[in-house]
Design a protein around this motif. Structure first.
Motif, PDB file in Angstrom:
ATOM      1  N   SER A 127      -2.174  -5.673   2.287  1.00 31.01           N
ATOM      2  CA  SER A 127      -2.087  -4.597   3.164  1.00 31.01           C
ATOM      3  C   SER A 127      -3.291  -4.477   3.989  1.00 31.01           C
ATOM      4  O   SER A 127      -4.368  -4.970   3.740  1.00 31.01           O
ATOM      5  CB  SER A 127      -1.733  -3.194   2.567  1.00 31.01           C
ATOM      6  OG  SER A 127      -1.814  -2.069   3.389  1.00 31.01           O
ATOM      7  N   GLU A 181      -6.044   2.647  -4.258  1.00 35.94           N
ATOM      8  CA  GLU A 181      -5.232   3.694  -5.041  1.00 35.94           C
ATOM      9  C   GLU A 181      -4.075   2.912  -5.657  1.00 35.94           C
ATOM     10  O   GLU A 181      -4.016   3.532  -7.076  1.00 35.94           O
ATOM     11  CB  GLU A 181      -4.940   4.870  -4.127  1.00 35.94           C
ATOM     12  CG  GLU A 181      -5.880   5.443  -3.580  1.00 35.94           C
ATOM     13  CD  GLU A 181      -5.223   6.636  -2.388  1.00 35.94           C
ATOM     14  OE1 GLU A 181      -3.757   6.748  -2.324  1.00 35.94           O
ATOM     15  OE2 GLU A 181      -6.166   7.458  -1.707  1.00 35.94           O
ATOM     16  N   VAL A 182      -3.570   2.182  -5.280  1.00 35.70           N
ATOM     17  CA  VAL A 182      -2.418   1.460  -5.920  1.00 35.70           C
ATOM     18  C   VAL A 182      -3.047   0.754  -7.026  1.00 35.70           C
ATOM     19  O   VAL A 182      -2.501   0.813  -8.295  1.00 35.70           O
ATOM     20  CB  VAL A 182      -1.696   0.611  -4.884  1.00 35.70           C
ATOM     21  CG1 VAL A 182      -0.690  -0.434  -5.827  1.00 35.70           C
ATOM     22  CG2 VAL A 182      -0.994   1.214  -3.881  1.00 35.70           C
ATOM     23  N   GLU A 235      -8.207   1.688   1.631  1.00 39.41           N
ATOM     24  CA  GLU A 235      -8.065   2.828   0.636  1.00 39.41           C
ATOM     25  C   GLU A 235      -6.821   3.135  -0.129  1.00 39.41           C
ATOM     26  O   GLU A 235      -6.836   3.292  -1.117  1.00 39.41           O
ATOM     27  CB  GLU A 235      -8.318   4.084   1.780  1.00 39.41           C
ATOM     28  CG  GLU A 235      -8.406   5.325   1.028  1.00 39.41           C
ATOM     29  CD  GLU A 235      -8.722   6.697   1.989  1.00 39.41           C
ATOM     30  OE1 GLU A 235      -8.690   7.754   1.378  1.00 39.41           O
ATOM     31  OE2 GLU A 235      -8.959   6.333   3.037  1.00 39.41           O
ATOM     32  N   ASN A 236      -5.830   2.634   0.622  1.00 37.65           N
ATOM     33  CA  ASN A 236      -4.453   2.990   0.000  1.00 37.65           C
ATOM     34  C   ASN A 236      -4.403   1.898  -1.175  1.00 37.65           C
ATOM     35  O   ASN A 236      -3.546   1.999  -2.196  1.00 37.65           O
ATOM     36  CB  ASN A 236      -3.301   2.799   0.672  1.00 37.65           C
ATOM     37  CG  ASN A 236      -3.152   4.089   1.651  1.00 37.65           C
ATOM     38  OD1 ASN A 236      -3.795   5.154   1.406  1.00 37.65           O
ATOM     39  ND2 ASN A 236      -2.094   3.984   2.740  1.00 37.65           N
ATOM     40  N   LYS A 255       4.544  -0.394  -2.979  1.00 39.22           N
ATOM     41  CA  LYS A 255       3.661   0.095  -3.841  1.00 39.22           C
ATOM     42  C   LYS A 255       4.337   0.488  -5.326  1.00 39.22           C
ATOM     43  O   LYS A 255       3.776   0.077  -6.287  1.00 39.22           O
ATOM     44  CB  LYS A 255       3.155   1.602  -3.411  1.00 39.22           C
ATOM     45  CG  LYS A 255       2.367   2.420  -4.447  1.00 39.22           C
ATOM     46  CD  LYS A 255       2.050   3.830  -3.579  1.00 39.22           C
ATOM     47  CE  LYS A 255       1.235   4.534  -4.649  1.00 39.22           C
ATOM     48  NZ  LYS A 255       0.973   6.009  -4.122  1.00 39.22           N
ATOM     49  N   GLU A 262       7.473   7.952   2.193  1.00 34.03           N
ATOM     50  CA  GLU A 262       6.567   8.823   2.947  1.00 34.03           C
ATOM     51  C   GLU A 262       7.110   8.637   4.415  1.00 34.03           C
ATOM     52  O   GLU A 262       7.295   9.483   5.211  1.00 34.03           O
ATOM     53  CB  GLU A 262       5.259   8.540   3.120  1.00 34.03           C
ATOM     54  CG  GLU A 262       4.295   8.902   1.783  1.00 34.03           C
ATOM     55  CD  GLU A 262       2.943   8.580   2.016  1.00 34.03           C
ATOM     56  OE1 GLU A 262       2.522   8.296   2.821  1.00 34.03           O
ATOM     57  OE2 GLU A 262       2.219   8.827   0.718  1.00 34.03           O
ATOM     58  N   SER A 281       0.727  -1.116   0.118  1.00 33.22           N
ATOM     59  CA  SER A 281       0.068   0.066   0.121  1.00 33.22           C
ATOM     60  C   SER A 281       0.870   1.197   0.068  1.00 33.22           C
ATOM     61  O   SER A 281       0.401   2.143  -0.296  1.00 33.22           O
ATOM     62  CB  SER A 281      -0.892  -0.044   1.156  1.00 33.22           C
ATOM     63  OG  SER A 281      -0.187  -0.066   2.484  1.00 33.22           O
ATOM     64  N   SER A 282       1.946   1.273   0.192  1.00 31.05           N
ATOM     65  CA  SER A 282       3.000   2.445   0.341  1.00 31.05           C
ATOM     66  C   SER A 282       4.494   1.878  -0.102  1.00 31.05           C
ATOM     67  O   SER A 282       4.737   0.749   0.004  1.00 31.05           O
ATOM     68  CB  SER A 282       2.800   3.103   1.552  1.00 31.05           C
ATOM     69  OG  SER A 282       3.484   2.426   2.517  1.00 31.05           O
ATOM     70  N   ASN A 296      -4.444  -1.451   4.956  1.00 36.10           N
ATOM     71  CA  ASN A 296      -5.131  -0.216   4.526  1.00 36.10           C
ATOM     72  C   ASN A 296      -5.896  -0.385   3.139  1.00 36.10           C
ATOM     73  O   ASN A 296      -5.121  -0.311   2.160  1.00 36.10           O
ATOM     74  CB  ASN A 296      -3.977   0.928   4.513  1.00 36.10           C
ATOM     75  CG  ASN A 296      -4.489   2.300   4.315  1.00 36.10           C
ATOM     76  OD1 ASN A 296      -5.268   2.422   3.577  1.00 36.10           O
ATOM     77  ND2 ASN A 296      -3.988   3.111   5.165  1.00 36.10           N
TER      78      ASN A 296
END
Length: 250
Positions: free
Chosen positions: A36, A44-45, A40-41, A19, A190, A14-15, A38
């Protein structure tokens, strides 16, 4: 590199590195299952991935039984086994020794180390992984080889991941499954940006100076992951590939 007809499981997608790996592999034709906690993330991926048919699983890697069932269920439902696995989930931990408690150590290991082994166990079950073999890639850290004050838990967990990959490389060679680690230095994500912001300018400069080639980019690590997943590395197993901008050369 062409990853058409490759189905890759990415945990920690997710990040950050996970990602970026997902997006890059999708552009090269891979079919992906992203994991993951998450949702929502993850959505998005998937939206940023090229191609169709990518799936995601929302689950905490510490929930071993649920994760096992979700992975096996995906294979049953699609009829397509995996041919690649990237373990990129990770939890940072900076606590001086005098403040460390047992539950903190266990928590770090249950995120950074244990799931990589348990998922490997799931993947070698009949039907879950390609009969032609494939590749597992674990994302460790330069801290798995080198020490740093107040990072005993993190260093321990990442060092354990390296050791586990070597043992698995030997055990799974007969199944034509290669198992390797990548140990990055600090790359711009991040999480790392927050760390640099939190330590102050002087300490941030010290961290940058630890990397002779400067702080890395996520793509630098993704390139290594794709190499180890591909047939270009078909005679490579049990290694820990340092991608650290010269950090470990000092």
């Amino acid at each position: 590199m062409d990853f058409s007809n490759h189905k890759v499981l990415i945990i920690g997608a997710s990040s950050g590195i996970g990602k970026a790996t997902a997006i890059s592999l999708s552009q090269k034709g891979a079919s992906l299952v992203l994991v993951s906690r998450n949702e929502e993330n993850l959505k998005e991926v998937v939206a940023q991935c090229t191609g169709q048919g990518h799936d995601y699983i929302v689950i905490d890697v510490k929930n071993g039984k649920d994760l096992e069932e979700a992975i096996s269920s995906n294979v049953r439902n699609t009829g397509i086994p995996f041919s690649g696995f990237v373990y990129s989930a990770g939890q940072e931990g900076t606590i001086p020794l005098k403040f460390i408690k047992e539950d903190f150590l266990e928590d770090i290991l249950k995120t950074n180390t244990v799931p990589a082994v348990l998922v490997s166990k799931v993947l070698i079950k009949k039907g879950n992984f390609s009969k032609e073999g494939g590749s597992f890639v674990f994302i460790s850290s330069v801290m798995g080889r080198l020490g740093q004050p107040a990072k005993v838990a993190y260093c321990m967990s990442k060092g354990g991941l390296i050791a586990a990959s070597k043992a698995l490389a030997l055990e799974l060679a007969s199944k034509k499954i290669r198992v390797n680690c990548i140990s990055p230095g600090m790359v711009l994500t991040e999480m790392s940006s927050k760390i640099l912001d939190s330590v102050g300018d002087e300490n941030a400069d010290k961290i940058r100076q630890m990397h002779p080639l400067g702080i890395g980019e996520v793509k630098d690590v993704v390139n290594g992951i794709e190499f180890l997943l591909s047939d270009n590395s078909k005679w490579i197993t049990g290694i820990d590939l340092l991608i650290d901008g010269g950090y470990s050369a000092q």
